[in-house]
Scaffold this motif. Structure first.
Motif, PDB file in Angstrom:
ATOM      1  N   MET A   1       0.840  -1.187   0.000  1.00 38.54           N
ATOM      2  CA  MET A   1       0.000   0.000   0.000  1.00 38.54           C
ATOM      3  C   MET A   1       0.884   1.249   0.000  1.00 38.54           C
ATOM      4  N   ASN A   2       0.341   2.317  -0.501  1.00 34.44           N
ATOM      5  CA  ASN A   2       1.039   3.591  -0.622  1.00 34.44           C
ATOM      6  C   ASN A   2       0.288   4.668   0.146  1.00 34.44           C
ATOM      7  N   ILE A   3       0.998   5.682   0.587  1.00 34.82           N
ATOM      8  CA  ILE A   3       0.358   6.814   1.261  1.00 34.82           C
ATOM      9  C   ILE A   3      -0.471   7.579   0.238  1.00 34.82           C
ATOM     10  N   ASP A   4      -1.710   7.883   0.589  1.00 33.47           N
ATOM     11  CA  ASP A   4      -2.610   8.586  -0.317  1.00 33.47           C
ATOM     12  C   ASP A   4      -2.240  10.063  -0.385  1.00 33.47           C
ATOM     13  N   TYR A   5      -2.540  10.668  -1.526  1.00 30.58           N
ATOM     14  CA  TYR A   5      -2.291  12.086  -1.761  1.00 30.58           C
ATOM     15  C   TYR A   5      -3.618  12.742  -2.079  1.00 30.58           C
ATOM     16  N   PRO A   6      -3.936  13.897  -1.551  1.00 29.61           N
ATOM     17  CA  PRO A   6      -3.164  14.599  -0.541  1.00 29.61           C
ATOM     18  C   PRO A   6      -3.220  13.855   0.795  1.00 29.61           C
ATOM     19  N   PHE A   7      -2.206  14.107   1.599  1.00 19.14           N
ATOM     20  CA  PHE A   7      -2.084  13.431   2.878  1.00 19.14           C
ATOM     21  C   PHE A   7      -3.313  13.693   3.734  1.00 19.14           C
ATOM     22  N   HIS A   8      -3.847  12.629   4.318  1.00 18.41           N
ATOM     23  CA  HIS A   8      -4.985  12.748   5.237  1.00 18.41           C
ATOM     24  C   HIS A   8      -5.060  11.476   6.081  1.00 18.41           C
ATOM     25  N   PHE A   9      -5.981  11.473   7.007  1.00 23.39           N
ATOM     26  CA  PHE A   9      -6.168  10.317   7.878  1.00 23.39           C
ATOM     27  C   PHE A   9      -7.402   9.546   7.450  1.00 23.39           C
ATOM     28  N   ASP A  10      -7.360   8.224   7.624  1.00 24.05           N
ATOM     29  CA  ASP A  10      -8.528   7.418   7.300  1.00 24.05           C
ATOM     30  C   ASP A  10      -9.510   7.420   8.468  1.00 24.05           C
ATOM     31  N   ASN A  11     -10.586   6.646   8.359  1.00 20.28           N
ATOM     32  CA  ASN A  11     -11.630   6.654   9.397  1.00 20.28           C
ATOM     33  C   ASN A  11     -11.185   6.009  10.707  1.00 20.28           C
ATOM     34  N   ARG A  12     -10.003   5.377  10.713  1.00 19.93           N
ATOM     35  CA  ARG A  12      -9.460   4.799  11.949  1.00 19.93           C
ATOM     36  C   ARG A  12      -8.438   5.723  12.605  1.00 19.93           C
ATOM     37  N   GLY A  13      -8.201   6.882  11.988  1.00 17.39           N
ATOM     38  CA  GLY A  13      -7.228   7.827  12.537  1.00 17.39           C
ATOM     39  C   GLY A  13      -5.801   7.543  12.117  1.00 17.39           C
ATOM     40  N   ARG A  14      -5.622   6.671  11.148  1.00 18.07           N
ATOM     41  CA  ARG A  14      -4.289   6.329  10.642  1.00 18.07           C
ATOM     42  C   ARG A  14      -4.031   7.063   9.334  1.00 18.07           C
ATOM     43  N   THR A  15      -2.774   7.076   8.939  1.00 14.22           N
ATOM     44  CA  THR A  15      -2.424   7.658   7.651  1.00 14.22           C
ATOM     45  C   THR A  15      -3.152   6.903   6.551  1.00 14.22           C
ATOM     46  N   ALA A  16      -3.875   7.617   5.691  1.00 13.09           N
ATOM     47  CA  ALA A  16      -4.648   6.985   4.622  1.00 13.09           C
ATOM     48  C   ALA A  16      -3.718   6.392   3.582  1.00 13.09           C
ATOM     49  N   THR A  17      -4.074   5.221   3.104  1.00 16.64           N
ATOM     50  CA  THR A  17      -3.284   4.544   2.068  1.00 16.64           C
ATOM     51  C   THR A  17      -4.145   4.343   0.837  1.00 16.64           C
ATOM     52  N   THR A  18      -3.494   3.973  -0.255  1.00 17.27           N
ATOM     53  CA  THR A  18      -4.191   3.767  -1.514  1.00 17.27           C
ATOM     54  C   THR A  18      -3.504   2.660  -2.299  1.00 17.27           C
ATOM     55  N   GLY A  19      -4.184   2.153  -3.308  1.00 13.94           N
ATOM     56  CA  GLY A  19      -3.639   1.102  -4.165  1.00 13.94           C
ATOM     57  C   GLY A  19      -2.677   1.659  -5.202  1.00 13.94           C
ATOM     58  N   ASP A  20      -2.064   0.772  -5.955  1.00 13.27           N
ATOM     59  CA  ASP A  20      -1.048   1.173  -6.929  1.00 13.27           C
ATOM     60  C   ASP A  20      -1.584   2.082  -8.031  1.00 13.27           C
ATOM     61  N   ASP A  21      -2.768   1.771  -8.595  1.00 11.86           N
ATOM     62  CA  ASP A  21      -3.310   2.590  -9.684  1.00 11.86           C
ATOM     63  C   ASP A  21      -3.584   4.023  -9.230  1.00 11.86           C
ATOM     64  N   ASP A  22      -4.184   4.185  -8.063  1.00 11.13           N
ATOM     65  CA  ASP A  22      -4.452   5.528  -7.545  1.00 11.13           C
ATOM     66  C   ASP A  22      -3.148   6.233  -7.182  1.00 11.13           C
ATOM     67  N   HIS A  23      -2.180   5.490  -6.704  1.00 11.57           N
ATOM     68  CA  HIS A  23      -0.880   6.081  -6.356  1.00 11.57           C
ATOM     69  C   HIS A  23      -0.192   6.640  -7.601  1.00 11.57           C
ATOM     70  N   ILE A  24      -0.278   5.923  -8.714  1.00 13.31           N
ATOM     71  CA  ILE A  24       0.298   6.417  -9.970  1.00 13.31           C
ATOM     72  C   ILE A  24      -0.403   7.697 -10.388  1.00 13.31           C
ATOM     73  N   ARG A  25      -1.732   7.734 -10.286  1.00 15.99           N
ATOM     74  CA  ARG A  25      -2.472   8.954 -10.613  1.00 15.99           C
ATOM     75  C   ARG A  25      -2.032  10.098  -9.702  1.00 15.99           C
ATOM     76  N   ASP A  26      -1.870   9.803  -8.412  1.00 12.20           N
ATOM     77  CA  ASP A  26      -1.414  10.822  -7.459  1.00 12.20           C
ATOM     78  C   ASP A  26      -0.046  11.372  -7.844  1.00 12.20           C
TER      79      ASP A  26
END
Length: 120
Positions: A1-26
C-alpha cells in the motif's frame, strides 16, 4: 500500500493509504502541479503549469508546453507509465489536463483529467 495524496487520515485515525493505480495517478498530479524548485532534494521535479495559467495562448506555446510535460512525465514516471495522449487547455483562470496513459506493470490504459483553478 502507498500513502494517499493529498495526505490525510482514514476513518481509523491512521495515515490513509491507496492502491497502486491511484498512487500512480497521485504521482502524475503531483508532477503536473508542482513548480520546479519546490522540492528540496529534487529541484528539477515539477512541470510549473500553475504559473502558466494566465500566460497568453498560441499554437507554438501550446506545443512547447505539451513537449515539456511529456518529457517530464517520461523522466520522472517513465518506468511506471507510457503517455499515449496529452491535451492541455487553459481557459480564463482554469487549467485542464487530459492524459491517456498505459500503466507499464499491468498494460492497463487509463484516461485521467486533472484541473486547477486560479485564485478568484
Amino acid at each position: 500500500m502507498n500513502i494517499d495524496y493529498p495526505f490525510h487520515f482514514d476513518n481509523r485515525g491512521r495515515t490513509a493509504t491507496t492502491g497502486d493505480d491511484d498512487h500512480i495517478r497521485d504521482m502524475i498530479e503531483q508532477f503536473l502541479f508542482t513548480n520546479p524548485g519546490e522540492r528540496v532534494n529534487r529541484p528539477e521535479f515539477g512541470s510549473g503549469l500553475l504559473g502558466l495559467v494566465f500566460e497568453p495562448n498560441s499554437p507554438e506555446y501550446g506545443s512547447l508546453l505539451h513537449q515539456g510535460i511529456q518529457a517530464g512525465l517520461q523522466r520522472w514516471l517513465g518506468d511506471l507509465i507510457e503517455v499515449r495522449s496529452l491535451q492541455v487547455t487553459s481557459q480564463e483562470a482554469a487549467l485542464r489536463i487530459e492524459l491517456k496513459y498505459a500503466v507499464r506493470p499491468s498494460g492497463e490504459v487509463r484516461i485521467e483529467t486533472f484541473e486547477r483553478r486560479g485564485m478568484q
